[in-house]
Enzyme design. Structure first.
Site, PDB file in Angstrom:
ATOM      1  N   MET A 143      44.072  77.049 -20.549  1.00 51.44           N
ATOM      2  CA  MET A 143      44.464  78.274 -19.856  1.00 51.44           C
ATOM      3  C   MET A 143      45.655  78.941 -20.544  1.00 51.44           C
ATOM      4  SD  MET A 143      41.969  78.141 -17.916  1.00 51.44           S
ATOM      5  CE  MET A 143      42.193  79.810 -17.420  1.00 51.44           C
ATOM      6  N   GLU A 144      46.543  78.141 -21.095  1.00 53.76           N
ATOM      7  CA  GLU A 144      47.694  78.692 -21.823  1.00 53.76           C
ATOM      8  C   GLU A 144      47.237  79.399 -23.097  1.00 53.76           C
ATOM      9  OE1 GLU A 144      49.189  75.976 -18.839  1.00 53.76           O
ATOM     10  OE2 GLU A 144      47.540  75.792 -20.252  1.00 53.76           O
ATOM     11  N   MET A 183      46.586  77.955  -9.523  1.00 51.00           N
ATOM     12  CA  MET A 183      46.289  76.524  -9.506  1.00 51.00           C
ATOM     13  C   MET A 183      46.622  75.814 -10.818  1.00 51.00           C
ATOM     14  SD  MET A 183      45.453  76.066  -6.507  1.00 51.00           S
ATOM     15  CE  MET A 183      45.147  77.179  -5.158  1.00 51.00           C
ATOM     16  N   CYS A 184      47.341  76.507 -11.703  1.00 50.10           N
ATOM     17  CA  CYS A 184      47.730  75.913 -12.991  1.00 50.10           C
ATOM     18  C   CYS A 184      49.022  75.118 -12.848  1.00 50.10           C
ATOM     19  CB  CYS A 184      47.958  77.019 -14.020  1.00 50.10           C
ATOM     20  SG  CYS A 184      46.697  77.130 -15.245  1.00 50.10           S
ATOM     21  N   HIS A 185      49.068  73.979 -13.516  1.00 47.55           N
ATOM     22  CA  HIS A 185      50.278  73.156 -13.535  1.00 47.55           C
ATOM     23  C   HIS A 185      51.276  73.724 -14.553  1.00 47.55           C
ATOM     24  CE1 HIS A 185      47.311  70.362 -11.870  1.00 47.55           C
ATOM     25  NE2 HIS A 185      48.336  69.792 -11.264  1.00 47.55           N
ATOM     26  N   ASP A 230      47.907  98.408 -25.276  1.00 49.57           N
ATOM     27  CA  ASP A 230      49.007  99.220 -24.761  1.00 49.57           C
ATOM     28  C   ASP A 230      49.726  99.975 -25.877  1.00 49.57           C
ATOM     29  OD1 ASP A 230      51.030 100.114 -22.799  1.00 49.57           O
ATOM     30  OD2 ASP A 230      52.345  98.778 -23.945  1.00 49.57           O
TER      31      ASP A 230
END
Length: 143
Positions: free
Chosen positions: A97-98, A61-63, A112
């Protein structure tokens, strides 16, 4: 996705941070650049930057936001590494969010790259832990 077409295009900034707890020996190897897979800090920074650009592909749902600035800093602390990501764009919606994605992927990249050194005799990770991922600040500036 929600409709953001009616929102103003303004400067958006978000800063996110997170932490990975590591063994002292692993931290020393990172500092001395003795990790077999390569330069942990440089690789994690690049991974975070690439991840921020792909956020809209990972979160349904992220633009897709035209990012103008991404910076990933990694600080070596006594018991691990702290990642701080800053993201900026002039757009209709925020870039939290980014910034969170950049931080999270940088932390996963660190894990990792050092997992070989973090495992115990049974192949488990009794000490290694990613935590404290959060948005430190968010700015919406009309100036």
């Amino acid at each position: 996705m929600i409709d953001i077409s009616g929102k103003d295009i303004v400067l958006r900034e978000a800063i996110a941070e997170g932490f990975i707890k590591l063994k002292k020996d692993t931290i020393e190897k990172i500092t001395k650049r003795e990790i077999e897979k390569g330069d942990v800090i440089a690789t994690a920074k690049v991974a975070g930057i690439l991840a921020a650009k792909k956020t809209h592909e990972l979160l349904p749902m992220c633009h897709p936001i035209p990012l103008e600035y991404i910076n990933v800093e990694i600080e070596i602390e006594n018991d691990g590494l702290k990642v701080v990501s800053t993201v900026r764009a002039h757009y209709r919606t925020g870039v939290e969010m980014e910034a969170l994605t950049a931080t999270s992927i940088a932390l996963l990249t660190i894990w990792d790259m050092v997992k070989k050194y973090e495992k115990d005799e049974e192949g488990q990770y009794p000490l290694t832990e990613i935590s404290k991922i959060r948005v430190v600040s968010k700015i919406k500036s009309y100036g």
